[in-house]
Design a protein around this motif. Structure first.
Motif, PDB file in Angstrom:
ATOM      1  N   PHE A   3      17.360 -26.403  13.882  1.00 27.85           N
ATOM      2  CA  PHE A   3      17.266 -24.951  13.728  1.00 27.85           C
ATOM      3  C   PHE A   3      17.848 -24.509  12.391  1.00 27.85           C
ATOM      4  O   PHE A   3      19.054 -24.459  12.201  1.00 27.85           O
ATOM      5  N   VAL A  39      18.489 -21.430  10.053  1.00 31.11           N
ATOM      6  CA  VAL A  39      18.566 -20.014  10.408  1.00 31.11           C
ATOM      7  C   VAL A  39      17.665 -19.097   9.559  1.00 31.11           C
ATOM      8  O   VAL A  39      16.830 -18.383  10.089  1.00 31.11           O
ATOM      9  N   ILE A  72      21.693 -27.957  12.815  1.00 33.09           N
ATOM     10  CA  ILE A  72      21.605 -26.546  12.445  1.00 33.09           C
ATOM     11  C   ILE A  72      21.954 -26.417  10.963  1.00 33.09           C
ATOM     12  O   ILE A  72      22.947 -26.983  10.516  1.00 33.09           O
ATOM     13  N   ASN A  93      21.064 -33.004  17.386  1.00 33.75           N
ATOM     14  CA  ASN A  93      20.531 -31.677  17.059  1.00 33.75           C
ATOM     15  C   ASN A  93      21.047 -31.325  15.669  1.00 33.75           C
ATOM     16  O   ASN A  93      22.063 -31.861  15.245  1.00 33.75           O
ATOM     17  N   ILE A 139      25.823 -31.909  17.308  1.00 27.78           N
ATOM     18  CA  ILE A 139      25.086 -31.002  16.408  1.00 27.78           C
ATOM     19  C   ILE A 139      25.497 -31.326  14.974  1.00 27.78           C
ATOM     20  O   ILE A 139      26.669 -31.249  14.628  1.00 27.78           O
ATOM     21  N   TYR A 155      26.613 -19.727  12.715  1.00 24.28           N
ATOM     22  CA  TYR A 155      26.461 -21.020  13.410  1.00 24.28           C
ATOM     23  C   TYR A 155      26.865 -20.872  14.873  1.00 24.28           C
ATOM     24  O   TYR A 155      26.210 -21.379  15.765  1.00 24.28           O
ATOM     25  N   VAL A 210      24.121 -19.301  16.906  1.00 23.01           N
ATOM     26  CA  VAL A 210      23.011 -20.230  17.176  1.00 23.01           C
ATOM     27  C   VAL A 210      23.436 -21.261  18.241  1.00 23.01           C
ATOM     28  O   VAL A 210      22.686 -21.541  19.178  1.00 23.01           O
TER      29      VAL A 210
END
Ligand SMILES: [Zn+2]
Ligand SMILES: [Zn+2]
Length: 249
Positions: free
Chosen positions: A91, A93, A243, A241, A213, A123, A126
């Protein structure tokens, strides 16, 4: 409240008061987004809340997480030249454009360090949206060797401090960056395999969470995130994952 959290919170209050005083006595400053004069530079309160903190969670590519323009659920790049094979969820942003470029420049290259606090909040929003009720671990993409010594700080490490002490996440330094001579004039595939050589697993660490993450500031080709994900998977992390704050279009 633990002592580090107390110090970090005091630092935030001190920084904010100092900046406010500074803007009152110094030359008028303008918001980098709307250009109006403001006291909370670089972004005014309204742009901070309505532009930076407003996150679009819908209509994203299933693979790289970029905002989609077409009806398809996977973007053109991910369909034609997929990079993220070991990253389970990504992801990024905001699109890296206009004033957002200035913002990243101020943070990374102009040492506007208090932006770390602004960004940590994003962060956290999210993470809360995608990983609610989870004690998920955060793994920063590590800085190049010697950067902290030269510059005094690294933006991702700084951000992780806020995520750890203010928001209560567990931060694990599972990765290390190694010094590899920068090679010029590489084609796309050579560049991807070159980036793979830049990282290794941090053997000093003795924890292997199932899911983590990865945190970085910007995704451009996706090669850095992918290289890190690959190493983490090879060392027993089951779900990776990622971000990032921005994505290059
Ligand atoms: Zn503004
Ligand atoms: Zn995509």
């Amino acid at each position: 409240m633990n002592i580090k959290k107390f110090f970090l919170k005091s630092k935030i209050i001190f920084d904010k008061s100092f900046r406010l005083l500074f803007t009152v006595f110094a030359e008028p400053q303008n918001c980098i987004c709307c250009d109006k004069m403001c006291y909370s530079v670089p972004l005014c309160k309204s742009c901070y809340e309505n532009q930076l903190c407003k996150i679009n969670f819908n209509n994203r590519c299933k693979i790289c997480g970029k905002e989609l323009i077409s009806e398809s659920s996977v973007c053109l790049e991910c369909r034609e030249q997929p990079v993220l094979h070991h990253t389970d969820f990504m992801f990024p942003v905001h699109a890296y454009k206009l004033w957002k470029k200035d913002l990243l420049f101020l943070w990374k290259l102009k040492n506007v360090r208090y932006l770390s606090e602004y960004f940590a909040k994003i962060y956290n929003t999210v993470i809360k949206n995608y990983f609610p009720d989870k004690n998920i671990c955060i793994v920063p993409v590590p800085p190049r060797p010697g950067k902290i010594k030269e510059k005094g700080w690294d933006q991702i490490q700084d951000l992780c401090k806020y995520l750890k002490y203010i928001y209560g996440y567990k931060v694990l330094n599972l990765l290390k960056r190694i010094n590899v001579e920068q090679q010029k004039s590489l084609n796309r595939n050579q560049r991807l395999s070159h980036i793979e050589k830049l990282f290794e697993y941090n053997c000093k660490n003795n924890e292997t969470p199932d899911e983590i993450i990865l945190i970085d500031d910007i995704i451009t080709t996706g090669a850095t995130i992918e290289a890190c994900s690959k190493i983490l998977k090879e060392h027993g992390i089951k779900k990776v994952n990622a971000i990032t704050l921005f994505y290059a279009e």
